[in-house]
Scaffold this motif. Structure first.
Motif, PDB file in Angstrom:
ATOM      1  N   GLN A 172     -17.415 -11.684  58.800  1.00 49.69           N
ATOM      2  CA  GLN A 172     -16.648 -11.741  60.035  1.00 49.69           C
ATOM      3  C   GLN A 172     -16.038 -13.131  60.232  1.00 49.69           C
ATOM      4  O   GLN A 172     -16.729 -14.148  60.148  1.00 49.69           O
ATOM      5  N   ILE A 173     -14.723 -13.139  60.507  1.00 49.69           N
ATOM      6  CA  ILE A 173     -13.995 -14.377  60.755  1.00 49.69           C
ATOM      7  C   ILE A 173     -13.447 -14.309  62.187  1.00 49.69           C
ATOM      8  O   ILE A 173     -12.769 -13.345  62.535  1.00 49.69           O
ATOM      9  N   PRO A 174     -13.770 -15.252  63.042  1.00 51.55           N
ATOM     10  CA  PRO A 174     -14.460 -16.530  62.792  1.00 51.55           C
ATOM     11  C   PRO A 174     -15.959 -16.509  63.104  1.00 51.55           C
ATOM     12  O   PRO A 174     -16.583 -17.572  63.080  1.00 51.55           O
ATOM     13  N   GLU A 175     -16.528 -15.332  63.425  1.00 51.42           N
ATOM     14  CA  GLU A 175     -17.916 -15.297  63.881  1.00 51.42           C
ATOM     15  C   GLU A 175     -18.879 -15.876  62.851  1.00 51.42           C
ATOM     16  O   GLU A 175     -19.811 -16.622  63.207  1.00 51.42           O
ATOM     17  N   GLN A 176     -18.660 -15.549  61.571  1.00 51.08           N
ATOM     18  CA  GLN A 176     -19.548 -16.071  60.526  1.00 51.08           C
ATOM     19  C   GLN A 176     -18.952 -17.288  59.814  1.00 51.08           C
ATOM     20  O   GLN A 176     -19.674 -18.218  59.454  1.00 51.08           O
ATOM     21  N   ILE A 177     -17.641 -17.255  59.592  1.00 53.67           N
ATOM     22  CA  ILE A 177     -16.946 -18.415  59.005  1.00 53.67           C
ATOM     23  C   ILE A 177     -15.627 -18.610  59.748  1.00 53.67           C
ATOM     24  O   ILE A 177     -14.794 -17.694  59.801  1.00 53.67           O
ATOM     25  N   ALA A 178     -15.445 -19.785  60.310  1.00 54.38           N
ATOM     26  CA  ALA A 178     -14.163 -20.157  60.909  1.00 54.38           C
ATOM     27  C   ALA A 178     -13.295 -20.775  59.823  1.00 54.38           C
ATOM     28  O   ALA A 178     -13.775 -21.570  59.004  1.00 54.38           O
ATOM     29  N   VAL A 179     -12.016 -20.403  59.791  1.00 57.93           N
ATOM     30  CA  VAL A 179     -11.114 -20.869  58.727  1.00 57.93           C
ATOM     31  C   VAL A 179      -9.926 -21.618  59.331  1.00 57.93           C
ATOM     32  O   VAL A 179      -9.256 -21.105  60.226  1.00 57.93           O
ATOM     33  N   PHE A 180      -9.686 -22.806  58.814  1.00 60.20           N
ATOM     34  CA  PHE A 180      -8.593 -23.678  59.283  1.00 60.20           C
ATOM     35  C   PHE A 180      -7.825 -24.150  58.052  1.00 60.20           C
ATOM     36  O   PHE A 180      -8.411 -24.641  57.101  1.00 60.20           O
ATOM     37  N   SER A 181      -6.497 -24.017  58.073  1.00 63.48           N
ATOM     38  CA  SER A 181      -5.694 -24.319  56.888  1.00 63.48           C
ATOM     39  C   SER A 181      -4.555 -25.288  57.225  1.00 63.48           C
ATOM     40  O   SER A 181      -4.494 -25.834  58.322  1.00 63.48           O
ATOM     41  N   ILE A 182      -3.649 -25.460  56.260  1.00 63.43           N
ATOM     42  CA  ILE A 182      -2.533 -26.402  56.400  1.00 63.43           C
ATOM     43  C   ILE A 182      -1.251 -25.754  55.884  1.00 63.43           C
ATOM     44  O   ILE A 182      -1.250 -25.131  54.826  1.00 63.43           O
ATOM     45  N   ASN A 183      -0.164 -25.922  56.611  1.00 60.55           N
ATOM     46  CA  ASN A 183       1.220 -25.568  56.230  1.00 60.55           C
ATOM     47  C   ASN A 183       1.933 -24.768  57.313  1.00 60.55           C
ATOM     48  O   ASN A 183       3.065 -25.013  57.617  1.00 60.55           O
ATOM     49  N   ASP A 184       1.255 -23.742  57.860  1.00 57.97           N
ATOM     50  CA  ASP A 184       1.861 -22.819  58.832  1.00 57.97           C
ATOM     51  C   ASP A 184       3.079 -22.118  58.239  1.00 57.97           C
ATOM     52  O   ASP A 184       4.162 -22.130  58.827  1.00 57.97           O
ATOM     53  N   VAL A 185       2.902 -21.501  57.087  1.00 58.40           N
ATOM     54  CA  VAL A 185       3.967 -20.677  56.513  1.00 58.40           C
ATOM     55  C   VAL A 185       4.131 -19.424  57.369  1.00 58.40           C
ATOM     56  O   VAL A 185       3.256 -19.084  58.170  1.00 58.40           O
ATOM     57  N   SER A 186       5.229 -18.727  57.214  1.00 57.87           N
ATOM     58  CA  SER A 186       5.554 -17.609  58.092  1.00 57.87           C
ATOM     59  C   SER A 186       4.511 -16.497  58.055  1.00 57.87           C
ATOM     60  O   SER A 186       4.272 -15.820  59.058  1.00 57.87           O
ATOM     61  N   THR A 187       3.862 -16.315  56.904  1.00 62.10           N
ATOM     62  CA  THR A 187       2.876 -15.232  56.788  1.00 62.10           C
ATOM     63  C   THR A 187       1.556 -15.555  57.487  1.00 62.10           C
ATOM     64  O   THR A 187       0.741 -14.646  57.693  1.00 62.10           O
TER      65      THR A 187
END
Length: 327
Positions: free
Chosen positions: A260-275
Motif C-alpha cells: 500500500q502506497i503511501p500507507e506502507q511506503i511513501a514515494v517521492f520523486s523528481i521531474n514532474d513529467v506529465s505522466t
C-alpha cells in the motif's frame, strides 16, 4: 492589445512622441511631467513594448542523448522542444545535431552551441576546438571551459529527505541510477545518490540495503528494483526515487506486490513529467521548471555572443514540490 496610439490619446501627445519616450530616446524634448504621464498611461493600459532581439545565427543544438534515454526520460525531449521555441522568440537560429550524426557533422563556423546530453572527454575537447562559446543543459562536463545550467538535484534530494524526517519516517530508502566519468567512461556515483547518503547519514538513518542503484534511468529498471524492494523482509517506510521515469516502474512493482502506497511506503520523486499525475497513486514529485532552465541557458549564450562574456558560469535552477497521493 494596448497600442502606442491609445497612450497618445490618453496623454494628448503624438504617437511619435510616445514611441520615442518609451524607447528612452534622450533626444526628444518633452517635460518631465509629460514623460511621467506617458509611462503612467502605458502601465494603465497594460502596454508591453516589443523586444527586438539581435539575430544570432550559426548556433548548434547538440542533442547528444542515448536513444534509450530519449525514449524513456521525457525530460530531454521537453528541454529540446522548449529550447527550440524560446530560441525562435529570441531570434536565435538553431541547427540540430544528434549523437548519431557524430562530432564530424558539426560545422567549424559556429557562433555558439547549446548541448543536451552526455559527451566524453574526447568529444568535449573537439567541441572546444570548434567553438568556445557554449552552454550545457543538465550536465556540466567541464566548468572551466563551458557555461552550464542544471536542475539543483542536490537540493531536491535534501528537501525530500527533510520532508520524510519531518513526517516521522525513520527508515528511508533510495532508488537511483549511475553517472559516468567523462575521462574513464566508467560508472560513477550520481549527485542524487551522493546527496541522499549525506542527508541520511546526517539524520542517522543510512542503510546500505535500502539503497538500490539501477543500470539506467528507465521504467524497466525502476520496475526491477521495485520488485527487489518488495521482496525484502523489512522494507523502508519512505522512498526517495531519483527520477519519475524510475518511479513509474517502482510504483507498478509495488502495486503488483500488494504494498500500500503511501500507507506502507511513501514515494517521492523528481521531474514532474506529465505522466506523474496519472499513475496509481499520483506521484509526489519535485517540479523542474524547464522554461526557466532554457531561458537561463539562452541568456548565457546571448551574453557570450553579443557581450563577449569570457567568465564561465554554472547556474543551478531550483524546483517546486508537487504533493500528490504517493506521500
Amino acid at each position: 492589445m494596448a497600442t502606442i496610439k491609445e497612450i497618445a490619446q490618453i496623454v494628448g501627445v503624438s504617437s511619435a512622441a510616445v514611441s520615442r519616450v518609451l524607447n528612452y530616446d534622450e533626444g526628444i524634448s518633452v517635460s518631465a511631467d509629460t514623460r511621467a504621464a506617458i509611462f503612467a498611461a502605458a502601465e494603465q493600459v497594460g502596454y508591453k513594448k516589443r523586444v527586438i532581439y539581435p539575430k544570432i545565427d550559426h548556433v548548434a543544438l547538440l542533442y547528444f542523448t542515448e536513444e534509450e534515454d530519449e525514449l524513456e526520460d521525457i525530460f530531454y525531449s521537453n528541454v529540446k522542444e522548449e529550447l527550440a521555441k524560446q530560441a525562435k522568440q529570441m531570434n536565435i537560429q538553431l541547427s540540430v545535431y544528434t549523437k548519431k550524426d557524430g562530432m564530424d557533422a558539426i560545422p567549424d563556423d559556429l557562433n555558439a552551441f547549446v548541448a543536451i546530453g552526455w559527451l566524453n572527454r574526447q568529444e568535449i575537447n573537439r567541441l572546444y576546438q570548434i567553438c568556445q562559446k557554449g552552454v550545457f543543459i543538465g550536465t556540466s562536463p567541464d566548468e572551466k571551459l563551458f557555461d552550464a545550467v542544471r536542475p539543483n538535484m542536490d537540493s531536491f534530494v535534501t528537501q525530500i529527505v527533510d520532508y520524510f524526517v519531518q513526517k516521522g519516517h525513520k527508515s528511508i530508502g533510495f532508488i537511483g541510477g549511475p553517472d559516468r566519468n567523462i575521462d574513464t567512461l566508467q560508472k560513477s556515483m550520481d549527485i542524487r545518490e551522493w546527496s541522499f547518503r549525506q542527508s541520511a547519514q546526517y539524520y542517522q538513518c543510512l542503510r546500505e540495503d535500502y539503497i538500490l542503484i539501477s543500470e539506467k534511468f528507465t521504467v524497466q529498471e525502476g520496475y526491477r528494483l521495485g520488485q527487489k524492494l518488495a521482496q525484502m523482509k523489512e522494507f523502508p517506510t519512505a522512498l526517495c526515487v531519483a527520477s519519475d521515469t524510475l518511479a513509474v516502474g517502482v510504483l507498478q512493482a509495488l502495486n503488483e506486490a500488494g504494498i500500500q502506497i503511501p500507507e506502507q511506503i511513501a514515494v517521492f520523486s523528481i521531474n514532474d513529467v506529465s505522466t506523474a499525475r496519472y499513475v496509481s497513486p499520483p506521484l509526489t514529485t519535485i517540479h523542474i521548471d524547464i522554461p526557466s532552465i532554457c531561458e537561463t541557458a539562452l541568456d548565457l549564450l546571448r551574453n557570450r555572443v553579443l557581450n563577449g562574456g569570457v567568465i564561465t558560469k554554472s547556474i543551478f535552477v531550483n524546483g517546486i514540490p508537487v504533493y500528490r497521493k504517493s506521500c
